[in-house]
Design a protein around this motif. Structure first.
Motif, mmCIF file in Angstrom:
data_model
loop_
_atom_site.group_PDB
_atom_site.id
_atom_site.type_symbol
_atom_site.label_atom_id
_atom_site.label_comp_id
_atom_site.label_asym_id
_atom_site.label_seq_id
_atom_site.Cartn_x
_atom_site.Cartn_y
_atom_site.Cartn_z
ATOM 1 N N SER A 105 0.843 -1.205 0.000
ATOM 2 C CA SER A 105 0.000 0.000 0.000
ATOM 3 C C SER A 105 0.877 1.254 0.000
ATOM 4 O O SER A 105 2.109 1.168 0.123
ATOM 5 N N ASN A 106 0.247 2.409 -0.132
ATOM 6 C CA ASN A 106 0.961 3.669 0.086
ATOM 7 C C ASN A 106 0.271 4.448 1.202
ATOM 8 O O ASN A 106 -0.870 4.170 1.568
ATOM 9 N N TYR A 107 0.983 5.424 1.753
ATOM 10 C CA TYR A 107 0.441 6.193 2.866
ATOM 11 C C TYR A 107 -0.668 7.140 2.430
ATOM 12 O O TYR A 107 -1.509 7.530 3.233
ATOM 13 N N GLU A 108 -0.679 7.505 1.140
ATOM 14 C CA GLU A 108 -1.666 8.464 0.642
ATOM 15 C C GLU A 108 -3.085 7.905 0.646
ATOM 16 O O GLU A 108 -4.050 8.659 0.768
ATOM 17 N N THR A 109 -3.212 6.599 0.476
ATOM 18 C CA THR A 109 -4.549 5.994 0.393
ATOM 19 C C THR A 109 -4.745 4.827 1.359
ATOM 20 O O THR A 109 -5.877 4.412 1.588
ATOM 21 N N TRP A 110 -3.685 4.260 1.883
ATOM 22 C CA TRP A 110 -3.669 3.012 2.653
ATOM 23 C C TRP A 110 -4.022 1.818 1.779
ATOM 24 O O TRP A 110 -4.119 0.707 2.256
ATOM 25 N N ASN A 111 -4.183 2.034 0.501
ATOM 26 C CA ASN A 111 -4.568 0.972 -0.431
ATOM 27 C C ASN A 111 -3.461 0.720 -1.446
ATOM 28 O O ASN A 111 -2.370 1.273 -1.346
ATOM 29 N N MET A 112 -3.734 -0.138 -2.413
ATOM 30 C CA MET A 112 -2.725 -0.591 -3.358
ATOM 31 C C MET A 112 -1.892 0.542 -3.938
ATOM 32 O O MET A 112 -2.435 1.525 -4.457
ATOM 33 N N ASP A 113 -0.577 0.380 -3.873
ATOM 34 C CA ASP A 113 0.370 1.366 -4.388
ATOM 35 C C ASP A 113 0.538 1.154 -5.893
ATOM 36 O O ASP A 113 1.042 0.112 -6.318
ATOM 37 N N PRO A 114 0.118 2.114 -6.718
ATOM 38 C CA PRO A 114 0.246 1.932 -8.172
ATOM 39 C C PRO A 114 1.690 1.709 -8.624
ATOM 40 O O PRO A 114 1.920 0.980 -9.599
ATOM 41 N N ASP A 115 2.659 2.322 -7.939
ATOM 42 C CA ASP A 115 4.062 2.120 -8.313
ATOM 43 C C ASP A 115 4.482 0.669 -8.088
ATOM 44 O O ASP A 115 5.168 0.071 -8.925
ATOM 45 N N ALA A 116 4.066 0.091 -6.960
ATOM 46 C CA ALA A 116 4.366 -1.318 -6.698
ATOM 47 C C ALA A 116 3.636 -2.226 -7.690
ATOM 48 O O ALA A 116 4.169 -3.263 -8.114
ATOM 49 N N LEU A 117 2.423 -1.829 -8.074
ATOM 50 C CA LEU A 117 1.667 -2.592 -9.065
ATOM 51 C C LEU A 117 2.408 -2.625 -10.396
ATOM 52 O O LEU A 117 2.504 -3.675 -11.046
ATOM 53 N N GLU A 118 2.951 -1.482 -10.815
ATOM 54 C CA GLU A 118 3.734 -1.415 -12.049
ATOM 55 C C GLU A 118 4.929 -2.364 -11.985
ATOM 56 O O GLU A 118 5.219 -3.093 -12.946
ATOM 57 N N LYS A 119 5.615 -2.383 -10.852
ATOM 58 C CA LYS A 119 6.785 -3.256 -10.697
ATOM 59 C C LYS A 119 6.383 -4.727 -10.790
ATOM 60 O O LYS A 119 7.121 -5.547 -11.346
ATOM 61 N N ALA A 120 5.211 -5.055 -10.247
ATOM 62 C CA ALA A 120 4.742 -6.439 -10.314
ATOM 63 C C ALA A 120 4.472 -6.858 -11.752
ATOM 64 O O ALA A 120 4.778 -7.999 -12.153
ATOM 65 N N PHE A 121 3.899 -5.964 -12.539
ATOM 66 C CA PHE A 121 3.667 -6.273 -13.956
ATOM 67 C C PHE A 121 4.988 -6.426 -14.704
ATOM 68 O O PHE A 121 5.110 -7.290 -15.585
ATOM 69 N N ASP A 142 -6.464 4.572 -5.389
ATOM 70 C CA ASP A 142 -6.183 5.513 -6.478
ATOM 71 C C ASP A 142 -6.599 4.852 -7.798
ATOM 72 O O ASP A 142 -5.774 4.323 -8.542
ATOM 73 N N MET A 143 -7.899 4.895 -8.074
ATOM 74 C CA MET A 143 -8.452 4.063 -9.134
ATOM 75 C C MET A 143 -8.078 4.505 -10.542
ATOM 76 O O MET A 143 -7.987 3.665 -11.443
ATOM 77 N N ASP A 144 -7.861 5.786 -10.773
ATOM 78 C CA ASP A 144 -7.471 6.214 -12.120
ATOM 79 C C ASP A 144 -6.168 5.547 -12.539
ATOM 80 O O ASP A 144 -6.057 4.984 -13.631
ATOM 81 N N ARG A 145 -5.170 5.608 -11.672
ATOM 82 C CA ARG A 145 -3.870 5.027 -12.004
ATOM 83 C C ARG A 145 -3.947 3.506 -12.090
ATOM 84 O O ARG A 145 -3.399 2.897 -13.010
ATOM 85 N N ILE A 146 -4.636 2.894 -11.140
ATOM 86 C CA ILE A 146 -4.716 1.437 -11.125
ATOM 87 C C ILE A 146 -5.481 0.917 -12.334
ATOM 88 O O ILE A 146 -5.066 -0.044 -12.987
ATOM 89 N N ALA A 147 -6.596 1.572 -12.666
ATOM 90 C CA ALA A 147 -7.385 1.151 -13.828
ATOM 91 C C ALA A 147 -6.597 1.327 -15.125
ATOM 92 O O ALA A 147 -6.677 0.486 -16.029
ATOM 93 N N ALA A 148 -5.823 2.404 -15.217
ATOM 94 C CA ALA A 148 -5.023 2.646 -16.423
ATOM 95 C C ALA A 148 -3.953 1.568 -16.590
ATOM 96 O O ALA A 148 -3.690 1.103 -17.709
ATOM 97 N N ILE A 149 -3.331 1.166 -15.495
ATOM 98 C CA ILE A 149 -2.317 0.106 -15.553
ATOM 99 C C ILE A 149 -2.952 -1.205 -16.017
ATOM 100 O O ILE A 149 -2.416 -1.908 -16.876
ATOM 101 N N CYS A 150 -4.112 -1.535 -15.458
ATOM 102 C CA CYS A 150 -4.799 -2.777 -15.852
ATOM 103 C C CYS A 150 -5.210 -2.751 -17.314
ATOM 104 O O CYS A 150 -5.076 -3.756 -18.030
ATOM 105 N N LYS A 151 -5.686 -1.603 -17.767
ATOM 106 C CA LYS A 151 -6.102 -1.477 -19.170
ATOM 107 C C LYS A 151 -4.909 -1.641 -20.099
ATOM 108 O O LYS A 151 -5.000 -2.309 -21.141
ATOM 109 N N ARG A 152 -3.783 -1.058 -19.718
ATOM 110 C CA ARG A 152 -2.583 -1.138 -20.542
ATOM 111 C C ARG A 152 -2.102 -2.589 -20.672
ATOM 112 O O ARG A 152 -1.591 -2.992 -21.716
ATOM 113 N N HIS A 153 -2.287 -3.369 -19.612
ATOM 114 C CA HIS A 153 -1.838 -4.763 -19.629
ATOM 115 C C HIS A 153 -2.972 -5.734 -19.980
ATOM 116 O O HIS A 153 -2.768 -6.952 -19.966
#
Length: 371
Positions: A105-121, A142-153
């Motif tokens: 997670s990140n401190y900004e949301t307490w939820n999934m960190d989009p940067d860590a998600l990118e690294k996992a992909f 942070d759904m905009d970033r997370i959704a964009a990453i999922c769409k890209r992959h």
């Protein structure tokens, strides 16, 4: 002895809406799974959150499993899953014999960190078949970033909104941003059916298929015929009646949860070393649980033990999945944010039946630890 104060207990409507629907179920003998209340609860919940279709299930966990199957997740596929959550998020991945990889997670949301998600992909590439994000304690990811990453992959995005019914992300209900969203109506949630869940999606064809699977995959035939593996996952007509009544007071419950959070922040926010869960400008949470972190001399266990002495329930923040003995063998991508939130976090009593006197009592007990 003062009366027990719960963390978050069931709260039936003062108007008795639930009993009206339950009584109707008894009077019409619609007691077994399925029935008019189930059909209407699906329609009413879908309309409330702005989704095209919904399937009522026995638990939120069952809804997650059905979402994974509908997303095409199969044995040995990888599902990227938020680590800071309850085990019910991750267990269905294993039910489907897929492989969870946990994301920090990140401190900004307490939820999934989009940067860590990118690294996992970057690490797992085409082996990833779905992303399972959580809206923890009613806080939107942070759904905009997370959704964009999922769409890209080109992978399915599933939202575990078990704790966030009534939460908005940029004006849209959580649970309706990804391909699938799930809600829970467990006894401690913002509304309850005593136990139950709901799977929502704008893909009406896929929801119809999940209803089929959840009803033992019974083919259309005079005799009992099954061409696919089925599950006994459909909600009962009685439970759905409770849910229909509860849905009528959802907005009231959200308002009270917000009031509780703001009461705590006003009374405790100036104590040295206390920080409250993050409320972002794009996030309109349901404040399911009011949570704090501590970075001073007072530690979480001191607050929890002191409240427990006074017959008041509180809890630690969820222990991340990558720290759980059962999931220790699976990979984890991130740093130590989720671990720090677990070590330093406390979920304060957030029961919507609490009075101002109850809240003053809780705050008074906590303040004594700073003297």
């Amino acid at each position: 002895m003062a009366s027990k104060i719960w963390l978050s207990s069931p709260h039936m409507s003062a108007e008795g809406y639930e009993m009206e629907y339950v009584k109707e179920a008894f009077e019409t003998n619609w007691i077994a799974p399925l029935g008019p209340n189930v059909n209407e609860f699906e329609k009413e919940l879908a309309a409330k959150v702005g989704s095209k279709s919904a399937a009522a299930t026995v638990t939120g966990t069952a809804a997650i499993q059905l979402a994974l199957r509908s997303a095409g997740v199969k044995e040995d596929d990888i599902v990227l899953c938020q680590s800071l959550t309850f085990s019910a998020t991750a267990n269905p991945i294993v039910y489907e014999k897929a492989t969870p990889v946990f994301i920090d997670s990140n401190y900004e949301t307490w939820n999934m960190d989009p940067d860590a998600l990118e690294k996992a992909f970057e690490k797992y590439g085409s082996r990833v078949k779905a992303v399972l994000v959580v809206h923890l304690y009613g806080l939107s990811a942070d759904m905009d970033r997370i959704a964009a990453i999922c769409k890209r992959h080109n992978v399915a995005l599933i939202e575990d909104a078990a704790e966030s019914l009534g939460t908005y992300y940029k004006g849209k209900h959580t649970g309706t941003i990804g391909e699938f969203g799930i809600f829970s109506f467990n006894g401690n949630k913002i509304i309850t059916t005593s136990g139950g869940g709901m799977l929502v999606s704008d893909n009406e064809e896929k929801i119809a298929k999940t209803r089929f699977w959840a009803t033992q995959s019974r083919d259309k035939a005079r005799h009992y015929q099954h061409s696919e593996l089925g599950f006994n996952y459909r909600m009962s007509n009685v439970a759905a009646g409770i849910g229909r009544g509860q849905l009528k007071v959802l907005d009231q419950r959200v308002a009270k949860k917000k009031y509780i959070f703001e009461f705590y922040k006003s009374e405790l926010g100036k104590l040295k070393g206390i920080e409250f869960m993050p409320i972002n400008e794009w996030n309109k949470p349901n404040y399911w649980l009011s949570c704090i972190t501590l970075n001073g001399k007072v530690r979480p266990i001191e607050i929890m033990e002191k409240l427990e002495e006074e017959y008041i329930e509180s809890r630690p923040v969820w222990k991340p999945m990558h720290m759980q003995p059962f999931f220790a063998e699976y990979d984890y991508v991130g740093s130590d944010v989720s671990e720090r939130l677990f070590e330093n976090g406390v979920c304060l009593p957030s029961d919507t039946k609490m009075t101002d006197e109850d809240l003053e009592r809780i705050c008074g007990i906590i303040k004594l630890l700073w003297k």
